[in-house]
Design an enzyme around this catalytic site. Structure first.
Site, short mmCIF file in Angstrom:
data_model
loop_
_atom_site.label_atom_id
_atom_site.label_comp_id
_atom_site.label_asym_id
_atom_site.label_seq_id
_atom_site.Cartn_x
_atom_site.Cartn_y
_atom_site.Cartn_z
N GLY A 13 4.09 61.24 -3.04
CA GLY A 13 5.49 61.25 -2.63
C GLY A 13 6.38 60.23 -3.30
CB SER A 14 6.35 58.32 -6.48
OG SER A 14 6.33 59.31 -7.49
CG HIS A 103 6.92 71.15 -14.74
ND1 HIS A 103 5.75 71.51 -14.10
CD2 HIS A 103 6.64 71.14 -16.06
CE1 HIS A 103 4.81 71.72 -15.00
NE2 HIS A 103 5.32 71.51 -16.20
CG ASP A 144 6.15 75.31 -13.37
OD1 ASP A 144 5.05 74.93 -13.79
OD2 ASP A 144 6.71 74.88 -12.35
CD GLU A 173 8.18 63.61 -12.58
OE1 GLU A 173 8.11 63.95 -11.40
OE2 GLU A 173 7.19 63.50 -13.32
C1 GRF Z 1 5.34 64.66 -10.16
O1 GRF Z 1 4.87 64.30 -11.42
C2 GRF Z 1 6.04 65.99 -10.25
O2 GRF Z 1 6.64 66.21 -11.49
C3 GRF Z 1 4.93 66.97 -10.05
O3 GRF Z 1 4.08 66.37 -9.10
C4 GRF Z 1 4.20 64.95 -9.18
C5 GRF Z 1 4.51 64.44 -7.81
O4 GRF Z 1 4.36 63.08 -7.79
N1 GRF Z 1 5.45 68.23 -9.60
P1 GRF Z 1 4.79 62.31 -6.44
O5 GRF Z 1 3.93 62.85 -5.30
O6 GRF Z 1 6.24 62.58 -6.20
O7 GRF Z 1 4.51 60.86 -6.74
#
Ligand code: GRF
Length: 228
Positions: A13-14, A103, A144, A173
């Site tokens: 969940g980052s 993604h 996707d 992201e």
């Molecule tokens: C991220 O790299 C996102 O692009 C992919 O899954 C990962 C989720 O990471 N869909 P987090 O759980 O938000 O840290």
């Protein structure tokens, strides 16, 4: 009245954390609020993050439960932030133009079924690509393949491991997803009937290409506003 948002996540969940932090930084200017965090993984870190902020959480025991869960939460936007399960087509249709996914590669390359986690970055490294990056796109019924809203390129270095590249992509992201989500909550971007994304284009000094409203670009991002 802020737009109610549900975030679906299967992992740490980052990205959810970046959403929380961005809305906190926007304060009253935030156009959205996270009203529900749901996961198919009861032990997901995303649920812990939500609970620590007093945000309602739910376990998606089976995909069929998702529609009623979102209806009960009265959410208008759904964000997939590392959600690894199928979203039932009926839910994708219900949230047409209102469901976003992030993604960790520059779609349409390096996407599609099975392309998640370090596999994505390994594929990028194996391909010899010199750039990778993050993509935020509308969710369609094809994995996707929904309309791309924003992308942010990062360099790929010779000595990169998949984990090195994952870290570099995850950082952008965290900058990209919250600003796109807030823009959608503000109705500053939209998915037109012809499947194209409408919104004001901004190109960042770092080369990021956004469709974002003016006001959500002042948070630490050196953005040159260039209307497309
Ligand atoms: C991220 O790299 C996102 O692009 C992919 O899954 C990962 C989720 O990471 N869909 P987090 O759980 O938000 O840290």
């Amino acid at each position: 009245m802020k737009t109610r948002i549900a975030v679906l996540a299967s992992g740490g969940g980052s990205n959810l954390g970046a959403l929380f932090d961005h809305f906190d930084a926007l304060g009253d200017r935030a156009r959205g609020e996270i009203a529900l965090v749901a996961s198919n993984v009861p032990s997901a870190g995303a649920l812990t993050r939500a609970a620590s902020r007093g945000v309602p959480t739910a376990i998606i025991s089976e995909p069929a439960a998702l529609a009623s869960m979102l209806d009960r939460a009265e959410v208008e936007i759904v964000v997939l932030a590392g959600y690894l399960k199928l979203v039932p087509p009926a839910v994708v249709r219900q949230f047409h133009g209102r469901m976003l996914n992030v993604h960790p590669a520059l779609l349409p390359a390096f996407g599609g079924p099975g392309m998640y986690g370090l596999r994505v970055h390994q594929a990028v490294l194996d391909s010899g690509a010199r750039v990778s990056g993050a993509t935020v796109h509308f969710v369609s019924e094809e994995f996707d393949r929904g309309a791309i809203v924003a992308q942010w390129p990062v360099p790929v270095f010779e000595e990169d491991s998949p984990a090195d590249l994952a870290r570099r992509v995850l950082r952008v992201e965290h900058a990209l997803l919250p600003r796109v989500v807030d823009a959608l909550a503000a109705d500053a971007i939209a998915l037109d009937d012809d499947g194209r994304v409408r919104g004001a284009f901004l190109v960042g000094r770092q080369g990021a290409a956004f469709t974002l409203p003016h006001e959500s670009t002042d948070l630490g991002l050196e953005i040159d506003a260039a209307m497309a």
